[in-house]
Design a protein around this motif. Sequence first.
Motif, PDB file in Angstrom:
ATOM      1  N   MET A   1       0.157 -43.857  -1.255  1.00  0.00           N
ATOM      2  CA  MET A   1       0.645 -42.563  -1.679  1.00  0.00           C
ATOM      3  C   MET A   1       0.818 -41.666  -0.459  1.00  0.00           C
ATOM      4  O   MET A   1      -0.056 -41.588   0.384  1.00  0.00           O
ATOM      5  CB  MET A   1      -0.348 -41.931  -2.660  1.00  0.00           C
ATOM      6  CG  MET A   1       0.008 -40.521  -3.021  1.00  0.00           C
ATOM      7  SD  MET A   1      -1.095 -39.786  -4.207  1.00  0.00           S
ATOM      8  CE  MET A   1      -0.817 -40.851  -5.592  1.00  0.00           C
ATOM      9  N   ALA A   2       1.930 -41.003  -0.388  1.00  0.00           N
ATOM     10  CA  ALA A   2       2.209 -40.108   0.739  1.00  0.00           C
ATOM     11  C   ALA A   2       1.399 -38.825   0.616  1.00  0.00           C
ATOM     12  O   ALA A   2       1.143 -38.337  -0.476  1.00  0.00           O
ATOM     13  CB  ALA A   2       3.700 -39.789   0.778  1.00  0.00           C
ATOM     14  N   ALA A   3       1.009 -38.318   1.753  1.00  0.00           N
ATOM     15  CA  ALA A   3       0.250 -37.064   1.781  1.00  0.00           C
ATOM     16  C   ALA A   3       1.206 -35.881   1.639  1.00  0.00           C
ATOM     17  O   ALA A   3       2.406 -35.998   1.819  1.00  0.00           O
ATOM     18  CB  ALA A   3      -0.531 -36.963   3.074  1.00  0.00           C
ATOM     19  N   SER A   4       0.646 -34.727   1.322  1.00  0.00           N
ATOM     20  CA  SER A   4       1.425 -33.501   1.182  1.00  0.00           C
ATOM     21  C   SER A   4       0.793 -32.421   2.044  1.00  0.00           C
ATOM     22  O   SER A   4      -0.426 -32.323   2.136  1.00  0.00           O
ATOM     23  CB  SER A   4       1.413 -33.051  -0.279  1.00  0.00           C
ATOM     24  OG  SER A   4       1.894 -31.738  -0.398  1.00  0.00           O
ATOM     25  N   HIS A  66      -3.916 -33.274  -3.306  1.00  0.00           N
ATOM     26  CA  HIS A  66      -5.335 -33.600  -3.187  1.00  0.00           C
ATOM     27  C   HIS A  66      -5.545 -34.869  -2.359  1.00  0.00           C
ATOM     28  O   HIS A  66      -6.540 -34.994  -1.651  1.00  0.00           O
ATOM     29  CB  HIS A  66      -5.954 -33.767  -4.589  1.00  0.00           C
ATOM     30  CG  HIS A  66      -7.420 -34.020  -4.564  1.00  0.00           C
ATOM     31  ND1 HIS A  66      -8.329 -33.080  -4.133  1.00  0.00           N
ATOM     32  CD2 HIS A  66      -8.147 -35.104  -4.907  1.00  0.00           C
ATOM     33  CE1 HIS A  66      -9.552 -33.578  -4.227  1.00  0.00           C
ATOM     34  NE2 HIS A  66      -9.471 -34.811  -4.686  1.00  0.00           N
ATOM     35  N   TRP A  67      -4.604 -35.786  -2.434  1.00  0.00           N
ATOM     36  CA  TRP A  67      -4.727 -37.037  -1.667  1.00  0.00           C
ATOM     37  C   TRP A  67      -4.802 -36.746  -0.168  1.00  0.00           C
ATOM     38  O   TRP A  67      -5.449 -37.459   0.583  1.00  0.00           O
ATOM     39  CB  TRP A  67      -3.568 -37.975  -1.982  1.00  0.00           C
ATOM     40  CG  TRP A  67      -3.727 -39.303  -1.307  1.00  0.00           C
ATOM     41  CD1 TRP A  67      -2.968 -39.802  -0.294  1.00  0.00           C
ATOM     42  CD2 TRP A  67      -4.733 -40.288  -1.573  1.00  0.00           C
ATOM     43  NE1 TRP A  67      -3.426 -41.041   0.083  1.00  0.00           N
ATOM     44  CE2 TRP A  67      -4.513 -41.364  -0.689  1.00  0.00           C
ATOM     45  CE3 TRP A  67      -5.788 -40.366  -2.470  1.00  0.00           C
ATOM     46  CZ2 TRP A  67      -5.308 -42.498  -0.678  1.00  0.00           C
ATOM     47  CZ3 TRP A  67      -6.582 -41.509  -2.462  1.00  0.00           C
ATOM     48  CH2 TRP A  67      -6.348 -42.547  -1.574  1.00  0.00           C
ATOM     49  N   THR A  68      -4.157 -35.681   0.273  1.00  0.00           N
ATOM     50  CA  THR A  68      -4.219 -35.289   1.676  1.00  0.00           C
ATOM     51  C   THR A  68      -5.665 -35.072   2.098  1.00  0.00           C
ATOM     52  O   THR A  68      -6.071 -35.431   3.204  1.00  0.00           O
ATOM     53  CB  THR A  68      -3.388 -34.013   1.912  1.00  0.00           C
ATOM     54  OG1 THR A  68      -2.084 -34.225   1.398  1.00  0.00           O
ATOM     55  CG2 THR A  68      -3.302 -33.679   3.387  1.00  0.00           C
ATOM     56  N   HIS A  69      -6.462 -34.487   1.216  1.00  0.00           N
ATOM     57  CA  HIS A  69      -7.892 -34.301   1.504  1.00  0.00           C
ATOM     58  C   HIS A  69      -8.594 -35.654   1.597  1.00  0.00           C
ATOM     59  O   HIS A  69      -9.456 -35.852   2.452  1.00  0.00           O
ATOM     60  CB  HIS A  69      -8.564 -33.439   0.431  1.00  0.00           C
ATOM     61  CG  HIS A  69     -10.052 -33.536   0.441  1.00  0.00           C
ATOM     62  ND1 HIS A  69     -10.824 -33.110   1.510  1.00  0.00           N
ATOM     63  CD2 HIS A  69     -10.918 -34.036  -0.468  1.00  0.00           C
ATOM     64  CE1 HIS A  69     -12.093 -33.338   1.234  1.00  0.00           C
ATOM     65  NE2 HIS A  69     -12.173 -33.903   0.048  1.00  0.00           N
ATOM     66  N   HIS A  70      -8.244 -36.590   0.743  1.00  0.00           N
ATOM     67  CA  HIS A  70      -8.855 -37.913   0.801  1.00  0.00           C
ATOM     68  C   HIS A  70      -8.508 -38.623   2.112  1.00  0.00           C
ATOM     69  O   HIS A  70      -9.293 -39.412   2.610  1.00  0.00           O
ATOM     70  CB  HIS A  70      -8.422 -38.761  -0.407  1.00  0.00           C
ATOM     71  CG  HIS A  70      -9.171 -38.435  -1.657  1.00  0.00           C
ATOM     72  ND1 HIS A  70     -10.023 -39.323  -2.261  1.00  0.00           N
ATOM     73  CD2 HIS A  70      -9.209 -37.320  -2.420  1.00  0.00           C
ATOM     74  CE1 HIS A  70     -10.543 -38.770  -3.346  1.00  0.00           C
ATOM     75  NE2 HIS A  70     -10.061 -37.549  -3.466  1.00  0.00           N
ATOM     76  N   ILE A  71      -7.341 -38.337   2.656  1.00  0.00           N
ATOM     77  CA  ILE A  71      -6.923 -38.955   3.917  1.00  0.00           C
ATOM     78  C   ILE A  71      -7.622 -38.303   5.108  1.00  0.00           C
ATOM     79  O   ILE A  71      -8.096 -38.978   6.011  1.00  0.00           O
ATOM     80  CB  ILE A  71      -5.384 -38.861   4.076  1.00  0.00           C
ATOM     81  CG1 ILE A  71      -4.700 -39.734   3.021  1.00  0.00           C
ATOM     82  CG2 ILE A  71      -4.953 -39.270   5.479  1.00  0.00           C
ATOM     83  CD1 ILE A  71      -3.199 -39.500   2.946  1.00  0.00           C
ATOM     84  N   ASP A  72      -7.675 -36.987   5.127  1.00  0.00           N
ATOM     85  CA  ASP A  72      -8.282 -36.247   6.238  1.00  0.00           C
ATOM     86  C   ASP A  72      -9.268 -35.229   5.675  1.00  0.00           C
ATOM     87  O   ASP A  72      -8.913 -34.091   5.366  1.00  0.00           O
ATOM     88  CB  ASP A  72      -7.205 -35.549   7.061  1.00  0.00           C
ATOM     89  CG  ASP A  72      -7.764 -34.845   8.289  1.00  0.00           C
ATOM     90  OD1 ASP A  72      -8.995 -34.867   8.502  1.00  0.00           O
ATOM     91  OD2 ASP A  72      -6.967 -34.255   9.041  1.00  0.00           O
ATOM     92  N   VAL A  73     -10.526 -35.650   5.543  1.00  0.00           N
ATOM     93  CA  VAL A  73     -11.532 -34.826   4.868  1.00  0.00           C
ATOM     94  C   VAL A  73     -11.910 -33.572   5.644  1.00  0.00           C
ATOM     95  O   VAL A  73     -12.503 -32.654   5.081  1.00  0.00           O
ATOM     96  CB  VAL A  73     -12.807 -35.650   4.538  1.00  0.00           C
ATOM     97  CG1 VAL A  73     -12.487 -36.783   3.580  1.00  0.00           C
ATOM     98  CG2 VAL A  73     -13.467 -36.161   5.807  1.00  0.00           C
ATOM     99  N   LEU A  74     -11.587 -33.499   6.917  1.00  0.00           N
ATOM    100  CA  LEU A  74     -11.932 -32.331   7.723  1.00  0.00           C
ATOM    101  C   LEU A  74     -10.783 -31.334   7.877  1.00  0.00           C
ATOM    102  O   LEU A  74     -10.962 -30.265   8.448  1.00  0.00           O
ATOM    103  CB  LEU A  74     -12.432 -32.761   9.107  1.00  0.00           C
ATOM    104  CG  LEU A  74     -13.714 -33.589   9.103  1.00  0.00           C
ATOM    105  CD1 LEU A  74     -14.106 -33.965  10.527  1.00  0.00           C
ATOM    106  CD2 LEU A  74     -14.849 -32.860   8.399  1.00  0.00           C
ATOM    107  N   ALA A  75      -9.620 -31.676   7.351  1.00  0.00           N
ATOM    108  CA  ALA A  75      -8.479 -30.758   7.438  1.00  0.00           C
ATOM    109  C   ALA A  75      -8.733 -29.545   6.542  1.00  0.00           C
ATOM    110  O   ALA A  75      -9.491 -29.618   5.581  1.00  0.00           O
ATOM    111  CB  ALA A  75      -7.204 -31.473   7.017  1.00  0.00           C
TER     112      ALA A  75
END
Length: 175
Positions: A1-4, A66-75
């Motif tokens: 899944m692509a991040a947003s 929300h997937w963006t958070h799963h990819i980069d939890v510190l962003a």
Amino acid sequence: MAASNKWLMSSVAYYLDFFTVPLFVVLALYLAPFDLALALAGLLAWTLVEYSAHRFLFHSLYRREHWTHHIDVLAYIGVSSWKTSSTFALLLLLAWFTGLTSAFIGAVAGYFVYISLHYVMHRPQHWAYAFIPGLVANHDLHHRKGIEKNFGVSSPLWDHVFRTYIRVEADAEPA
């Protein structure tokens, strides 16, 4: 899944809730007498809102964001403090007019616990990290790809109620 990048924000916008939420609590305490039972009811209501938003909004309607958070939890990813503060301001007015300011305090305090715990869960170097190993394990398991369980961040209560709780096996590798 692509991040947003839709939910990426500045560090100020990310951390602002850590300052505004306590101000809402102080204001609510000023407006009306405190009732512990109502505050506890508000806290319980918050845990259900947290679980429901995470499960039904963040993992369906706003999945890419929300997937963006799963990819980069510190962003710096999340719902803007401007939106949460506006919502809390309206809810405080409603609570004040209906005599439910203590329930508001419980709910908003629950939100503060949620954002604080979630912040710590992704930062093992934080001094408080060692005090929440069970919650960290639940949340780490939630972040593993393909696991749609453990939606409660500050409490596994509703995961148990709705049978979406799974526990980490003793020999499992951390995510």
